[in-house]
Motif scaffolding. Structure first.
Motif, PDB file in Angstrom:
ATOM      1  N   THR A 296       0.917  -1.159  -0.050  1.00 22.27           N
ATOM      2  CA  THR A 296      -0.017  -0.003   0.089  1.00 22.27           C
ATOM      3  C   THR A 296       0.862   1.350  -0.025  1.00 22.27           C
ATOM      4  O   THR A 296       0.604   2.518  -0.803  1.00 22.27           O
ATOM      5  CB  THR A 296      -0.853  -0.054   1.198  1.00 22.27           C
ATOM      6  N   LYS A 297       1.983   1.223   0.748  1.00 17.86           N
ATOM      7  CA  LYS A 297       2.849   2.518   0.670  1.00 17.86           C
ATOM      8  C   LYS A 297       3.488   2.676  -0.295  1.00 17.86           C
ATOM      9  O   LYS A 297       3.994   3.898  -0.643  1.00 17.86           O
ATOM     10  CB  LYS A 297       3.860   2.338   2.015  1.00 17.86           C
ATOM     11  N   LEU A 298       3.770   1.537  -1.298  1.00 16.86           N
ATOM     12  CA  LEU A 298       4.285   2.045  -2.540  1.00 16.86           C
ATOM     13  C   LEU A 298       3.524   2.481  -3.428  1.00 16.86           C
ATOM     14  O   LEU A 298       3.978   2.838  -4.572  1.00 16.86           O
ATOM     15  CB  LEU A 298       5.043   0.819  -3.017  1.00 16.86           C
ATOM     16  N   SER A 299       2.153   2.665  -3.415  1.00 17.87           N
ATOM     17  CA  SER A 299       1.399   3.131  -4.178  1.00 17.87           C
ATOM     18  C   SER A 299       1.571   4.508  -4.723  1.00 17.87           C
ATOM     19  O   SER A 299       2.026   5.451  -3.848  1.00 17.87           O
ATOM     20  CB  SER A 299      -0.126   3.272  -3.704  1.00 17.87           C
ATOM     21  N   LEU A 300       1.516   4.816  -6.012  1.00 18.16           N
ATOM     22  CA  LEU A 300       1.624   6.179  -6.705  1.00 18.16           C
ATOM     23  C   LEU A 300       0.855   7.379  -5.884  1.00 18.16           C
ATOM     24  O   LEU A 300      -0.394   7.060  -5.988  1.00 18.16           O
ATOM     25  CB  LEU A 300       1.464   5.965  -8.157  1.00 18.16           C
ATOM     26  N   ASP A 301       1.418   8.144  -5.545  1.00 18.12           N
ATOM     27  CA  ASP A 301       0.569   9.435  -5.024  1.00 18.12           C
ATOM     28  C   ASP A 301       0.342  10.309  -5.991  1.00 18.12           C
ATOM     29  O   ASP A 301       1.241  11.205  -6.518  1.00 18.12           O
ATOM     30  CB  ASP A 301       1.436  10.061  -3.841  1.00 18.12           C
ATOM     31  N   GLU A 302      -0.962  10.363  -6.748  1.00 19.13           N
ATOM     32  CA  GLU A 302      -1.553  11.314  -7.637  1.00 19.13           C
ATOM     33  C   GLU A 302      -1.764  12.615  -7.031  1.00 19.13           C
ATOM     34  O   GLU A 302      -2.113  12.503  -5.782  1.00 19.13           O
ATOM     35  CB  GLU A 302      -2.738  10.416  -8.292  1.00 19.13           C
ATOM     36  N   GLY A 303      -2.413  13.252  -8.015  1.00 20.79           N
ATOM     37  CA  GLY A 303      -2.900  14.527  -7.215  1.00 20.79           C
ATOM     38  C   GLY A 303      -1.941  15.776  -7.353  1.00 20.79           C
ATOM     39  O   GLY A 303      -0.976  15.633  -7.874  1.00 20.79           O
ATOM     40  N   TYR A 304      -2.106  16.762  -6.689  1.00 23.61           N
ATOM     41  CA  TYR A 304      -1.366  17.934  -6.608  1.00 23.61           C
ATOM     42  C   TYR A 304      -1.059  18.126  -4.949  1.00 23.61           C
ATOM     43  O   TYR A 304      -1.864  18.100  -4.233  1.00 23.61           O
ATOM     44  CB  TYR A 304      -2.038  19.201  -7.319  1.00 23.61           C
ATOM     45  N   LEU A 305       0.084  19.120  -4.918  1.00 23.03           N
ATOM     46  CA  LEU A 305       0.590  19.337  -3.560  1.00 23.03           C
ATOM     47  C   LEU A 305       0.309  20.849  -3.523  1.00 23.03           C
ATOM     48  O   LEU A 305       0.701  21.638  -4.548  1.00 23.03           O
ATOM     49  CB  LEU A 305       2.039  19.066  -3.484  1.00 23.03           C
ATOM     50  N   ASP A 306      -0.420  21.298  -2.733  1.00 18.00           N
ATOM     51  CA  ASP A 306      -0.644  22.861  -2.014  1.00 18.00           C
ATOM     52  C   ASP A 306       0.997  23.387  -1.605  1.00 18.00           C
ATOM     53  O   ASP A 306       1.361  22.952  -0.771  1.00 18.00           O
ATOM     54  CB  ASP A 306      -1.465  22.665  -1.089  1.00 18.00           C
ATOM     55  N   VAL A 307       1.351  24.055  -2.569  1.00 16.56           N
ATOM     56  CA  VAL A 307       2.823  24.514  -2.397  1.00 16.56           C
ATOM     57  C   VAL A 307       2.855  25.569  -1.330  1.00 16.56           C
ATOM     58  O   VAL A 307       3.705  25.180  -0.296  1.00 16.56           O
ATOM     59  CB  VAL A 307       3.097  25.492  -3.479  1.00 16.56           C
ATOM     60  N   LYS A 308       1.914  26.517  -0.975  1.00 18.50           N
ATOM     61  CA  LYS A 308       1.963  27.490   0.001  1.00 18.50           C
ATOM     62  C   LYS A 308       1.725  26.686   1.425  1.00 18.50           C
ATOM     63  O   LYS A 308       2.650  26.853   2.363  1.00 18.50           O
ATOM     64  CB  LYS A 308       1.006  28.545  -0.118  1.00 18.50           C
ATOM     65  N   LYS A 309       0.646  25.745   1.303  1.00 19.19           N
ATOM     66  CA  LYS A 309       0.658  24.968   2.843  1.00 19.19           C
ATOM     67  C   LYS A 309       1.869  24.067   2.867  1.00 19.19           C
ATOM     68  O   LYS A 309       2.176  24.034   4.274  1.00 19.19           O
ATOM     69  CB  LYS A 309      -0.774  24.277   2.477  1.00 19.19           C
ATOM     70  N   TYR A 310       2.215  23.675   2.042  1.00 18.76           N
ATOM     71  CA  TYR A 310       3.713  22.595   2.335  1.00 18.76           C
ATOM     72  C   TYR A 310       4.813  23.563   2.745  1.00 18.76           C
ATOM     73  O   TYR A 310       5.332  23.187   4.018  1.00 18.76           O
ATOM     74  CB  TYR A 310       4.049  21.780   1.230  1.00 18.76           C
ATOM     75  N   LEU A 311       5.385  24.594   2.247  1.00 19.39           N
ATOM     76  CA  LEU A 311       6.079  25.531   2.405  1.00 19.39           C
ATOM     77  C   LEU A 311       5.994  26.122   3.910  1.00 19.39           C
ATOM     78  O   LEU A 311       6.931  26.345   4.830  1.00 19.39           O
ATOM     79  CB  LEU A 311       6.406  26.559   1.552  1.00 19.39           C
ATOM     80  N   PHE A 312       4.883  26.427   4.317  1.00 13.42           N
ATOM     81  CA  PHE A 312       4.270  27.228   5.495  1.00 13.42           C
ATOM     82  C   PHE A 312       4.655  26.070   6.679  1.00 13.42           C
ATOM     83  O   PHE A 312       5.172  26.313   7.777  1.00 13.42           O
ATOM     84  CB  PHE A 312       2.985  27.721   5.636  1.00 13.42           C
ATOM     85  N   LYS A 313       4.333  24.789   6.298  1.00 12.33           N
ATOM     86  CA  LYS A 313       4.520  23.792   7.373  1.00 12.33           C
ATOM     87  C   LYS A 313       5.739  23.160   7.571  1.00 12.33           C
ATOM     88  O   LYS A 313       6.342  22.839   8.807  1.00 12.33           O
ATOM     89  CB  LYS A 313       3.558  22.556   6.925  1.00 12.33           C
ATOM     90  N   HIS A 314       6.708  23.265   6.179  1.00 12.05           N
ATOM     91  CA  HIS A 314       7.903  22.355   6.571  1.00 12.05           C
ATOM     92  C   HIS A 314       9.317  23.164   6.327  1.00 12.05           C
ATOM     93  O   HIS A 314      10.243  22.808   6.669  1.00 12.05           O
ATOM     94  CB  HIS A 314       7.870  21.429   5.300  1.00 12.05           C
ATOM     95  N   ILE A 315       9.080  24.560   5.838  1.00 12.08           N
ATOM     96  CA  ILE A 315      10.226  25.277   5.803  1.00 12.08           C
ATOM     97  C   ILE A 315      10.347  26.163   6.682  1.00 12.08           C
ATOM     98  O   ILE A 315       9.526  26.945   7.452  1.00 12.08           O
ATOM     99  CB  ILE A 315      10.114  26.153   4.240  1.00 12.08           C
TER     100      ILE A 315
END
Length: 302
Positions: free
Chosen positions: A283-302
């Motif tokens: 299950t964890k090897l499954s391809l992750d489709e879709g889009y990443l919310d850039v602003k949300k990711y950068l706010f959370k991780h950078i």
């Protein structure tokens, strides 16, 4: 056509799946095949070879005495890392070492000599470390001869990182481009192969952080990017066990470290982590489709 272990909606080595990952012109997963390789510079100079060998032996001795190497041995001997190493070894007694992207070790490449010293010292101090094999397309004949004199072998094929881990393998990939790491993961994207891998290389988290910012600039889209454009690292980081290499910038004790330009930025082991993949499931090897919310990711991780 090769099939993935789950048989359903997983990234495998079929043409359909590889095309799926390369559908965007911003995609980074490559499909190179191994090709014969010889050093571009074939000159043999005994004097230069002796000088380089002396420099490498001196670097190995000084690295062995450093605070960095003492801390690294402590980390490798800790219950947590030892458990993961034993899990990869299984019933095997040795773990082969494959080094990609070590760079030139001649002239003033002190950082690269420090990096090469590490697996050589590990083989000396840990009985489970097996043969060491090296490849970098920019190596010269003199460097290859010195590496062989130090007990390593040099691969005669450019695999583009596509080595199948058919047995326990430590891949040492210091500061390699993400394309090379993605090639390694893609080639081994099966539970039966991933469980054989220990990867000492750039932190997956740091790789993704940099890639998100890069793709944001390239696409010109501040809102979203395709998750598939982030490659196999994006999926692997969700289940990989990652343990950063312990580094200190104040009193590191590495040979020639004080002489490196911008030493904190060009630290020979800065940002490297151990990565283990025993938590991989179908299950964890499954391809992750879709889009990443850039602003949300950068706010959370950078």
């Amino acid at each position: 056509m090769a099939q993935s272990e789950s048989g359903n909606n997983l990234m495998d080595h079929s043409n359909e799946t590889e095309t799926k990952w390369k559908i965007s012109d911003k995609g980074i997963v490559l499909k190179e095949t191994p090709e014969p390789w010889i050093p571009k510079v074939l000159d043999i100079d005994p004097l230069r070879e002796k000088v380089l060998l002396d420099e490498m032996e001196r670097c190995i001795i000084e690295t062995e005495k450093s605070e960095f190497y003492r801390k690294l041995k402590e980390q490798l001997q800790s219950p947590l890392i030892s458990k993961h190493m034993r899990r990869v070894l299984g019933s095997e007694s040795k773990m082969q070492v494959i080094i990609y992207g070590i760079g030139n070790i001649e002239w003033h490449e002190k950082r690269n000599r420090m990096q090469l010293s590490l697996p050589i010292l590990m083989k000396k101090d840990f009985t489970w470390i097996g043969d060491i094999e090296i490849f970098d397309p920019i190596l010269q004949t003199i460097e290859c001869r010195v590496m062989k004199a130090l007990g390593c072998s040099v691969c005669s094929f450019n695999e583009h990182g596509r080595r199948e881990a058919l047995k326990p393998t430590l891949f040492f990939m210091p500061f390699c481009q993400r394309t090379l790491i993605d090639n390694l993961l893609q080639t081994n994207w099966k539970i039966s192969l991933l469980k054989n891998i220990v990867l000492l290389g750039n932190s997956f988290k740091r790789n993704i952080d940099i890639s998100v910012r890069h793709l944001k600039l390239v696409s010109g889209d501040d809102q979203k990017i395709k998750k598939s454009d982030l490659g196999y690292i994006w999926v692997a980081k969700k289940f990989a066990n990652e343990f950063p290499i312990r580094t200190r910038f104040d009193d590191y004790g590495l040979p020639g470290y004080d002489e490196l330009p911008g030493r904190n930025s060009f630290h020979p082991f800065k940002g490297l982590s151990w990565h283990f993949f025993s938590n991989a499931t179908e299950t964890k090897l499954s391809l992750d489709e879709g889009y990443l919310d850039v602003k949300k990711y950068l706010f959370k991780h950078i």
